[in-house]
Design a protein around this motif. Sequence first.
Motif, PDB file in Angstrom:
ATOM      1  N   LEU A  24       0.785  -1.280   0.006  1.00 23.57           N
ATOM      2  CA  LEU A  24       0.041   0.145   0.044  1.00 23.57           C
ATOM      3  C   LEU A  24       0.845   1.209  -0.127  1.00 23.57           C
ATOM      4  N   ARG A  25       1.812   1.228   0.905  1.00 25.08           N
ATOM      5  CA  ARG A  25       2.764   2.237   0.781  1.00 25.08           C
ATOM      6  C   ARG A  25       3.365   2.486  -0.588  1.00 25.08           C
ATOM      7  N   ALA A  26       4.155   1.580  -1.261  1.00 23.60           N
ATOM      8  CA  ALA A  26       4.449   1.627  -2.560  1.00 23.60           C
ATOM      9  C   ALA A  26       3.486   2.244  -3.541  1.00 23.60           C
ATOM     10  N   ALA A  27       2.175   1.579  -3.671  1.00 23.38           N
ATOM     11  CA  ALA A  27       0.875   2.041  -4.241  1.00 23.38           C
ATOM     12  C   ALA A  27       0.747   3.748  -4.261  1.00 23.38           C
ATOM     13  N   GLU A  36      -4.355  11.214   3.037  1.00 25.71           N
ATOM     14  CA  GLU A  36      -5.426  12.018   3.275  1.00 25.71           C
ATOM     15  C   GLU A  36      -6.050  12.174   1.955  1.00 25.71           C
ATOM     16  N   GLY A  37      -5.252  12.270   0.844  1.00 23.26           N
ATOM     17  CA  GLY A  37      -5.798  12.096  -0.454  1.00 23.26           C
ATOM     18  C   GLY A  37      -6.213  10.875  -0.944  1.00 23.26           C
ATOM     19  N   LEU A  38      -5.476   9.835  -0.730  1.00 24.34           N
ATOM     20  CA  LEU A  38      -5.899   8.502  -1.064  1.00 24.34           C
ATOM     21  C   LEU A  38      -7.158   8.068  -0.097  1.00 24.34           C
ATOM     22  N   GLY A  39      -7.234   8.364   1.069  1.00 21.37           N
ATOM     23  CA  GLY A  39      -8.202   8.167   1.761  1.00 21.37           C
ATOM     24  C   GLY A  39      -9.497   8.638   1.285  1.00 21.37           C
ATOM     25  N   LYS A  46      -8.231   9.400   6.685  1.00 24.15           N
ATOM     26  CA  LYS A  46      -6.992   9.237   6.724  1.00 24.15           C
ATOM     27  C   LYS A  46      -6.292   8.327   7.696  1.00 24.15           C
ATOM     28  N   ALA A  47      -7.194   8.200   9.073  1.00 26.40           N
ATOM     29  CA  ALA A  47      -6.434   7.187   9.903  1.00 26.40           C
ATOM     30  C   ALA A  47      -6.645   5.746   9.329  1.00 26.40           C
ATOM     31  N   ALA A  48      -7.529   5.523   8.528  1.00 30.55           N
ATOM     32  CA  ALA A  48      -7.527   4.014   7.893  1.00 30.55           C
ATOM     33  C   ALA A  48      -6.383   3.808   6.887  1.00 30.55           C
ATOM     34  N   ILE A  49      -5.959   4.712   6.341  1.00 32.23           N
ATOM     35  CA  ILE A  49      -4.790   4.709   5.464  1.00 32.23           C
ATOM     36  C   ILE A  49      -3.500   4.355   6.235  1.00 32.23           C
ATOM     37  N   TYR A  58      -5.921  -4.080   7.495  1.00 29.35           N
ATOM     38  CA  TYR A  58      -5.752  -4.306   5.840  1.00 29.35           C
ATOM     39  C   TYR A  58      -6.396  -3.108   5.189  1.00 29.35           C
ATOM     40  N   PRO A  59      -5.906  -2.827   3.746  1.00 29.88           N
ATOM     41  CA  PRO A  59      -6.467  -1.740   3.068  1.00 29.88           C
ATOM     42  C   PRO A  59      -7.892  -1.981   2.752  1.00 29.88           C
ATOM     43  N   ASN A  60      -8.680  -0.943   2.894  1.00 30.29           N
ATOM     44  CA  ASN A  60     -10.174  -1.072   2.785  1.00 30.29           C
ATOM     45  C   ASN A  60     -10.515  -1.366   0.943  1.00 30.29           C
ATOM     46  N   ARG A  61     -11.324  -2.044   1.006  1.00 35.01           N
ATOM     47  CA  ARG A  61     -11.754  -2.754  -0.378  1.00 35.01           C
ATOM     48  C   ARG A  61     -11.837  -1.399  -1.313  1.00 35.01           C
ATOM     49  N   SER A  62     -12.638  -0.135  -0.795  1.00 34.13           N
ATOM     50  CA  SER A  62     -12.863   0.804  -1.791  1.00 34.13           C
ATOM     51  C   SER A  62     -11.564   1.582  -2.258  1.00 34.13           C
TER      52      SER A  62
END
Length: 110
Positions: A24-27, A36-39, A46-49, A58-62
């Motif tokens: 996820l960090r690489a992506a 924040e932008g990816l969130g 942002k906290a989820a990211i 785990y990264p959220n499906r969306s």
Amino acid sequence: MDHDEKRRLSRIGCADKDSAAIRLRAARHVTGLSQEGLGKAGSVKKAAISNAEKGLAYPNRSVLLFLHREFRIDLNFMINGDFAQLPGDVQELLFDALSNLESEADQSQS
């Protein structure tokens, strides 16, 4: 970069939270987005990211679907490290990012 190095960097076959976090960090690095932008793009906070990048969740499906739709970063790569189906240009960007993240981690441990 040879195939074995790609397998090592992508942690192919590893579906644990730490492996998902590095991918996820690489992506995110490839997209140029902030946490924040990816969130926002993935309709999460942002906290989820942040938590996913720390290996706490785990990264959220969306978020995964957004990365796939907008940047051609396949779900198989994000979940399992399988890179065979990624377009060559996307592979190049992701593996550069994974290599840079590994180098940063090595430097911070020194």
